[in-house]
Write an enzyme that holds these catalytic residues in place. Sequence first.
Site, PDB file in Angstrom:
ATOM      1  N   LYS A 159     -22.511  35.211  82.279  1.00 53.71           N
ATOM      2  CA  LYS A 159     -21.958  34.725  83.569  1.00 53.71           C
ATOM      3  C   LYS A 159     -21.379  33.322  83.470  1.00 53.71           C
ATOM      4  CE  LYS A 159     -23.243  38.629  84.296  1.00 53.71           C
ATOM      5  NZ  LYS A 159     -22.206  39.642  83.948  1.00 53.71           N
ATOM      6  N   ASP A 196     -17.670  40.936  87.936  1.00 58.03           N
ATOM      7  CA  ASP A 196     -18.939  41.517  88.359  1.00 58.03           C
ATOM      8  C   ASP A 196     -19.974  40.402  88.549  1.00 58.03           C
ATOM      9  OD1 ASP A 196     -21.439  43.773  86.960  1.00 58.03           O
ATOM     10  OD2 ASP A 196     -20.783  43.488  89.030  1.00 58.03           O
ATOM     11  N   ASN A 197     -20.993  40.675  89.365  1.00 63.02           N
ATOM     12  CA  ASN A 197     -22.192  39.816  89.465  1.00 63.02           C
ATOM     13  C   ASN A 197     -21.941  38.430  90.042  1.00 63.02           C
ATOM     14  OD1 ASN A 197     -22.558  41.189  86.311  1.00 63.02           O
ATOM     15  ND2 ASN A 197     -23.900  41.795  87.991  1.00 63.02           N
ATOM     16  N   ASP A 227     -17.501  40.810  82.818  1.00 58.51           N
ATOM     17  CA  ASP A 227     -18.874  41.311  82.971  1.00 58.51           C
ATOM     18  C   ASP A 227     -19.747  40.872  81.813  1.00 58.51           C
ATOM     19  OD1 ASP A 227     -20.461  44.587  83.273  1.00 58.51           O
ATOM     20  OD2 ASP A 227     -20.936  42.654  84.209  1.00 58.51           O
ATOM     21  N   GLU A 259     -26.569  46.778  90.744  1.00 53.28           N
ATOM     22  CA  GLU A 259     -26.703  48.155  90.274  1.00 53.28           C
ATOM     23  C   GLU A 259     -28.117  48.691  90.428  1.00 53.28           C
ATOM     24  OE1 GLU A 259     -25.160  45.716  88.638  1.00 53.28           O
ATOM     25  OE2 GLU A 259     -25.941  45.411  86.648  1.00 53.28           O
TER      26      GLU A 259
HETATM   27  O1  LIG Z   1     -26.897  39.687  78.347  1.00 56.97           O
HETATM   28  C1  LIG Z   1     -26.317  39.614  77.301  1.00 56.97           C
HETATM   29  C2  LIG Z   1     -24.975  38.898  77.244  1.00 56.97           C
HETATM   30  S1  LIG Z   1     -23.673  39.987  77.709  1.00 56.97           S
HETATM   31  C3  LIG Z   1     -24.218  40.833  79.136  1.00 56.97           C
HETATM   32  C4  LIG Z   1     -23.882  40.032  80.373  1.00 56.97           C
HETATM   33  N1  LIG Z   1     -24.264  40.716  81.618  1.00 56.97           N
HETATM   34  C5  LIG Z   1     -25.367  40.321  82.238  1.00 56.97           C
HETATM   35  O2  LIG Z   1     -26.051  39.425  81.778  1.00 56.97           O
HETATM   36  C6  LIG Z   1     -25.767  41.008  83.514  1.00 56.97           C
HETATM   37  C7  LIG Z   1     -27.036  40.753  84.039  1.00 56.97           C
HETATM   38  C8  LIG Z   1     -27.463  41.381  85.216  1.00 56.97           C
HETATM   39  C9  LIG Z   1     -28.801  41.106  85.765  1.00 56.97           C
HETATM   40  C10 LIG Z   1     -29.887  40.910  84.910  1.00 56.97           C
HETATM   41  C11 LIG Z   1     -31.149  40.653  85.418  1.00 56.97           C
HETATM   42  C12 LIG Z   1     -31.344  40.604  86.800  1.00 56.97           C
HETATM   43  F1  LIG Z   1     -32.588  40.381  87.309  1.00 56.97           F
HETATM   44  C13 LIG Z   1     -30.277  40.796  87.657  1.00 56.97           C
HETATM   45  C14 LIG Z   1     -29.018  41.039  87.135  1.00 56.97           C
HETATM   46  C15 LIG Z   1     -26.620  42.285  85.876  1.00 56.97           C
HETATM   47  C16 LIG Z   1     -25.349  42.533  85.359  1.00 56.97           C
HETATM   48  O3  LIG Z   1     -24.502  43.415  85.969  1.00 56.97           O
HETATM   49  C17 LIG Z   1     -24.912  41.897  84.193  1.00 56.97           C
HETATM   50  O4  LIG Z   1     -23.639  42.163  83.749  1.00 56.97           O
HETATM   51  C18 LIG Z   1     -26.944  40.203  76.079  1.00 56.97           C
HETATM   52  C19 LIG Z   1     -27.690  39.380  75.270  1.00 56.97           C
HETATM   53  C20 LIG Z   1     -28.300  39.904  74.157  1.00 56.97           C
HETATM   54  C21 LIG Z   1     -28.126  41.237  73.845  1.00 56.97           C
HETATM   55  O5  LIG Z   1     -28.734  41.788  72.743  1.00 56.97           O
HETATM   56  C22 LIG Z   1     -27.334  42.073  74.674  1.00 56.97           C
HETATM   57  O6  LIG Z   1     -27.207  43.384  74.306  1.00 56.97           O
HETATM   58  C23 LIG Z   1     -26.752  41.546  75.786  1.00 56.97           C
HETATM   59 MG   LIG Z   2     -22.529  43.179  85.310  1.00 59.39          MG
END
Ligand SMILES: O=C(CSCCNC(=O)c1cc(-c2ccc(F)cc2)cc(O)c1O)c1ccc(O)c(O)c1
Ligand SMILES: [Mg+2]
Length: 214
Positions: free
Chosen positions: A144, A169-170, A141, A199
């Site tokens: 991606k 996930d996703n 998760d 979600e």
């Molecule tokens: O994003 C990160 C990298 S790790 C999280 C990866 N997970 C996702 O990106 C992820 C994204 C979506 C999603 C987002 C936008 C949409 F329009 C649709 C869906 C849904 C999920 O369930 C996910 O798991 C990160 C960067 C810097 C940081 O400061 C931090 O806190 C986090």
């Molecule tokens: Mg996710």
Amino acid sequence: TGSTQPQRILKAVQNNATWGDAESVIATIDNYCRRKEWAMNVGDDKGPILDSVVSEVSPKVALELGTYCGYSTIRIARLLSPGSCLITLEFNPDCAIIARQIIAWAGLQDRVQLLEGPSKDLIPQMKESFRVKSFDFVFLDHWKEYYLPDTKLLEECGLLRKGTVLLADNVICPGTPKYLEYVRNSPRYESCYFKSHLEYTKVEDGLEKSVFLG
Ligand SMILES: O=C(CSCCNC(=O)c1cc(-c2ccc(F)cc2)cc(O)c1O)c1ccc(O)c(O)c1
Ligand SMILES: [Mg+2]
């Protein structure tokens, strides 16, 4: 300098959930993220699918890639039998600080080991530094585009065994096309898709369950 989303989620948990009650922490986060502000937790639509796969596998040693605020960490850890453990990797230190507090609020800190750092650096240390022989269950998760390279790294490090279950996930939204193509076409995996929703929305998303065949 305002608060961050993880800080606001922690505050909601501290103000509404019962200390030591994992179910109340899960319900609080879902209510907050559905009513106040969307957050990238696996959520209450895909969550029960995650629960059913974890219960079916009942892993002794589990791995989560991407902790964020610890929502899925708690969903998984609350189902583990005593003596089992969940290792969760988070690259963002600000998220790690919050996740530790939310995991503690749920009373699950004894079954969870949160490691900070990039998954590509931590995975090769699992055998020596963290005394892991192999994982029974892996929840993907995090970023991606890292699902595929990290899966290959887990294979190369000998951390998957015949029957290890990967749950991603996703796979539809945001999508993980390269990972899906790999696990669905590799003779080393038996894969199936669980259709659900992103979600807290009506957008399609889903979880891909892939069993490593060795
Ligand atoms: O994003 C990160 C990298 S790790 C999280 C990866 N997970 C996702 O990106 C992820 C994204 C979506 C999603 C987002 C936008 C949409 F329009 C649709 C869906 C849904 C999920 O369930 C996910 O798991 C990160 C960067 C810097 C940081 O400061 C931090 O806190 C986090
Ligand atoms: Mg996710």
